[in-house]
Design a protein around this motif. Structure first.
Motif, PDB file in Angstrom:
ATOM      1  N   ALA A 176       0.858  -1.250  -0.002  1.00  0.00           N
ATOM      2  CA  ALA A 176      -0.098  -0.153   0.004  1.00  0.00           C
ATOM      3  C   ALA A 176       0.834   1.199   0.047  1.00  0.00           C
ATOM      4  N   ALA A 177       1.919   1.239   0.691  1.00  0.00           N
ATOM      5  CA  ALA A 177       2.887   2.463   0.876  1.00  0.00           C
ATOM      6  C   ALA A 177       3.742   2.713  -0.567  1.00  0.00           C
ATOM      7  N   ALA A 178       3.897   1.671  -1.197  1.00  0.00           N
ATOM      8  CA  ALA A 178       4.522   1.812  -2.398  1.00  0.00           C
ATOM      9  C   ALA A 178       3.586   2.322  -3.481  1.00  0.00           C
ATOM     10  N   ALA A 179       2.441   1.901  -3.445  1.00  0.00           N
ATOM     11  CA  ALA A 179       1.389   2.140  -4.416  1.00  0.00           C
ATOM     12  C   ALA A 179       1.139   3.619  -4.378  1.00  0.00           C
ATOM     13  N   GLU A 180       0.858   4.141  -2.880  1.00  0.00           N
ATOM     14  CA  GLU A 180       0.664   5.481  -2.639  1.00  0.00           C
ATOM     15  C   GLU A 180       1.796   6.400  -3.279  1.00  0.00           C
ATOM     16  N   LEU A 181       3.029   5.966  -3.035  1.00  0.00           N
ATOM     17  CA  LEU A 181       4.280   6.760  -3.558  1.00  0.00           C
ATOM     18  C   LEU A 181       4.298   6.984  -4.945  1.00  0.00           C
ATOM     19  N   MET A 182       4.108   5.845  -5.588  1.00  0.00           N
ATOM     20  CA  MET A 182       4.130   5.726  -7.073  1.00  0.00           C
ATOM     21  C   MET A 182       2.881   6.539  -7.799  1.00  0.00           C
ATOM     22  N   GLY A 183       1.650   6.718  -7.115  1.00  0.00           N
ATOM     23  CA  GLY A 183       0.646   7.256  -7.399  1.00  0.00           C
ATOM     24  C   GLY A 183       0.633   8.772  -7.285  1.00  0.00           C
ATOM     25  N   HIS A 184       1.593   9.213  -6.262  1.00  0.00           N
ATOM     26  CA  HIS A 184       1.780  10.569  -6.275  1.00  0.00           C
ATOM     27  C   HIS A 184       2.665  10.852  -7.325  1.00  0.00           C
ATOM     28  N   ILE A 185       3.762  10.199  -7.761  1.00  0.00           N
ATOM     29  CA  ILE A 185       4.577  10.610  -8.792  1.00  0.00           C
ATOM     30  C   ILE A 185       3.756  10.718 -10.190  1.00  0.00           C
ATOM     31  N   LEU A 186       2.837   9.641 -10.313  1.00  0.00           N
ATOM     32  CA  LEU A 186       2.206   9.789 -11.569  1.00  0.00           C
ATOM     33  C   LEU A 186       0.941  11.271 -11.541  1.00  0.00           C
ATOM     34  N   GLU A 187       0.734  11.508 -10.457  1.00  0.00           N
ATOM     35  CA  GLU A 187      -0.320  12.755 -10.647  1.00  0.00           C
ATOM     36  C   GLU A 187       0.621  13.713 -10.969  1.00  0.00           C
ATOM     37  N   HIS A 188       1.882  13.816 -10.915  1.00  0.00           N
ATOM     38  CA  HIS A 188       2.754  14.961 -11.415  1.00  0.00           C
ATOM     39  C   HIS A 188       2.546  14.843 -12.745  1.00  0.00           C
ATOM     40  N   GLY A 189       2.354  13.772 -13.668  1.00  0.00           N
ATOM     41  CA  GLY A 189       2.451  13.511 -15.030  1.00  0.00           C
ATOM     42  C   GLY A 189       3.474  13.131 -15.643  1.00  0.00           C
ATOM     43  N   TYR A 190       4.408  12.401 -14.662  1.00  0.00           N
ATOM     44  CA  TYR A 190       5.711  11.904 -15.225  1.00  0.00           C
ATOM     45  C   TYR A 190       5.460  10.506 -15.976  1.00  0.00           C
ATOM     46  N   ARG A 191       5.764  10.444 -16.992  1.00  0.00           N
ATOM     47  CA  ARG A 191       5.635   9.146 -17.859  1.00  0.00           C
ATOM     48  C   ARG A 191       7.076   8.175 -17.974  1.00  0.00           C
ATOM     49  N   GLU A 192       8.261   8.845 -18.031  1.00  0.00           N
ATOM     50  CA  GLU A 192       9.354   8.207 -17.900  1.00  0.00           C
ATOM     51  C   GLU A 192       9.914   7.858 -16.577  1.00  0.00           C
ATOM     52  N   ILE A 193       9.634   6.593 -16.076  1.00  0.00           N
ATOM     53  CA  ILE A 193       9.952   6.565 -14.669  1.00  0.00           C
ATOM     54  C   ILE A 193      10.883   5.440 -14.513  1.00  0.00           C
ATOM     55  N   ALA A 194      11.761   5.463 -13.368  1.00  0.00           N
ATOM     56  CA  ALA A 194      12.522   4.267 -13.051  1.00  0.00           C
ATOM     57  C   ALA A 194      12.367   3.949 -11.776  1.00  0.00           C
ATOM     58  N   THR A 195      12.663   2.677 -11.214  1.00  0.00           N
ATOM     59  CA  THR A 195      12.386   2.378  -9.858  1.00  0.00           C
ATOM     60  C   THR A 195      13.929   1.639  -9.335  1.00  0.00           C
ATOM     61  N   VAL A 196      14.157   2.154  -8.209  1.00  0.00           N
ATOM     62  CA  VAL A 196      15.517   1.553  -7.362  1.00  0.00           C
ATOM     63  C   VAL A 196      15.018   0.968  -6.109  1.00  0.00           C
ATOM     64  N   ILE A 197      15.403  -0.344  -5.876  1.00  0.00           N
ATOM     65  CA  ILE A 197      14.982  -0.727  -4.544  1.00  0.00           C
ATOM     66  C   ILE A 197      16.126  -1.466  -3.993  1.00  0.00           C
ATOM     67  N   GLY A 198      15.919  -1.917  -2.646  1.00  0.00           N
ATOM     68  CA  GLY A 198      17.268  -2.685  -2.255  1.00  0.00           C
ATOM     69  C   GLY A 198      17.159  -4.242  -2.725  1.00  0.00           C
ATOM     70  N   PRO A 199      17.807  -4.948  -2.248  1.00  0.00           N
ATOM     71  CA  PRO A 199      18.219  -6.746  -2.597  1.00  0.00           C
ATOM     72  C   PRO A 199      16.728  -7.185  -2.637  1.00  0.00           C
ATOM     73  N   ARG A 200      16.533  -7.795  -3.597  1.00  0.00           N
ATOM     74  CA  ARG A 200      15.232  -8.599  -3.872  1.00  0.00           C
ATOM     75  C   ARG A 200      15.047  -9.819  -3.126  1.00  0.00           C
TER      76      ARG A 200
END
Length: 351
Positions: A176-200
């Motif tokens: 839920a937290a990650a979905a909320e964060l990505m949702g906020h970025i999408l609200e800005h209208g960004y389309r070229e997006i990358a993700t960086v996380i810790g070890p899988r």
């Protein structure tokens, strides 16, 4: 308030005081006296019974933890590292909570290395700690946890867990937290997006990445493989990821990170290239470290309730130590999003 769910488990069979009495060659009454710290047994007999009880993995129940001669009053805390301030924050609050109950903490780090984790678990078991809080669990490697279970040492997962062995867990709803964060970025209208996380091999990192990608996909934004990076959970890891992303022929307009330390490393590398945050590249993080939210950095991030999570993890561990039970408790603590300026928001805006 955290939500708690108890579920049935297959914990190892609990050793009874009667079994200890039979193995020690003494009466049940003698074991009872010794277990409750009462006089009535010689020093030699007392040492013999305690030794047998420890070897058998006996864990007394009841609320007399303070008088229990089998308690070492030391708990283990296993962290991936002490560079990431999220881990040092948890450590300090856990140390404070344990001290209030008369316990000390043995802190160990693994650098997210499976062999180091297995060795740390063996060391803690050899020291006969009363329990372990583990923030460095690996999804696929459960050797360390099996060592603790074999010794009947209770443990609590903090933030991440194993896919193979159940246990008490304290964390946030990473999906839920990650979905909320990505949702906020999408609200800005960004389309070229990358993700960086810790070890899988961290369940928390994996859940965040999956939610990032799923949420973006639902909005019609596809995050391709080369824009999904897994790295070390520190600022160095963020810098390495940023070198790859920002050095590509088509760099992303926004970078969504699963850790504040990673996000800070991304920001540092972007600034070294002369890029502006967020005018040239937006960056957001997860964890909500105090310095990340400072006016100096102004990171937009998911805030985890560090103190609440630390105290709750020891609360669950102490409950297992003093009242062995046949259920596991899952406590999901409430997160919140902190809006800074690195996402493109104006401080104090309606976002």
């Amino acid at each position: 308030m955290p939500s708690t769910l108890n579920t049935p488990t297959d914990r190892p069979t609990r050793v009874s005081a009667a079994a200890v009495a039979r193995a020690s060659g003494v009466s049940a009454a003698t074991v009872s006296y010794i277990m409750n710290g009462r006089p009535g047994a010689s020093t030699e007999t007392r040492r013999h019974v305690v030794k047998i009880a420890n070897e058998m993995g006996f864990r007394p129940s009841g609320n007399s933890a303070g008088r229990d001669p089998l308690l070492t009053r030391v708990v283990g805390l296993i962290l991936p590292n002490i560079v990431n301030q999220m881990y040092t924050g948890w450590a300090q609050h856990i140390i404070n909570a344990t001290a209030a109950e008369g316990f000390e903490v043995f802190v160990a780090t693994t650098q997210d290395d499976p062999e180091s984790l297995a060795q740390v678990a063996s060391t803690l078991a050899a020291r006969n700690v009363d329990g372990v809080i583990i923030a460095a669990a690996l999804r696929e490697d459960s050797r360390a946890l099996r060592t603790l279970r074999q010794k009947r040492i209770p443990y609590v997962y903090l933030s991440r867990r194993s896919d193979h062995l159940p246990g008490d867990f304290v964390g946030i709803d990473d999906d839920a937290a990650a979905a909320e964060l990505m949702g906020h970025i999408l609200e800005h209208g960004y389309r070229e997006i990358a993700t960086v996380i810790g070890p899988r091999f961290s369940t928390a990192s994996m859940a965040r990445e999956q939610a990032f990608v799923r949420t973006a996909s639902a909005a019609g934004v596809v995050i391709t493989g080369e824009r999904k990076i897994s790295t070390r959970l520190n600022s160095d890891g963020g810098r390495v990821a940023a070198e790859k992303l920002l050095g590509s022929a088509h760099p992303p307009r926004a970078i969504v990170c699963g850790s504040d330390e990673i996000a800070i490393g991304v920001v540092e590398h972007a600034l070294s290239l002369g890029l502006r945050i967020p005018e040239d590249v937006a960056v957001v993080g997860s964890d909500g470290l105090p310095r990340s939210r400072s006016l100096l950095i102004g990171l937009t991030t998911i805030v985890q309730p560090v103190k609440e999570m630390a105290e709750r993890s020891f609360e669950l561990l102490l409950d297992q130590i003093t009242h062995p039970r046949t259920t596991y408790a899952h406590s999901v603590c409430t997160h919140r999003i902190h809006i800074g300026r690195t996402c493109g928001c104006v401080p104090g805006s309606a976002h």
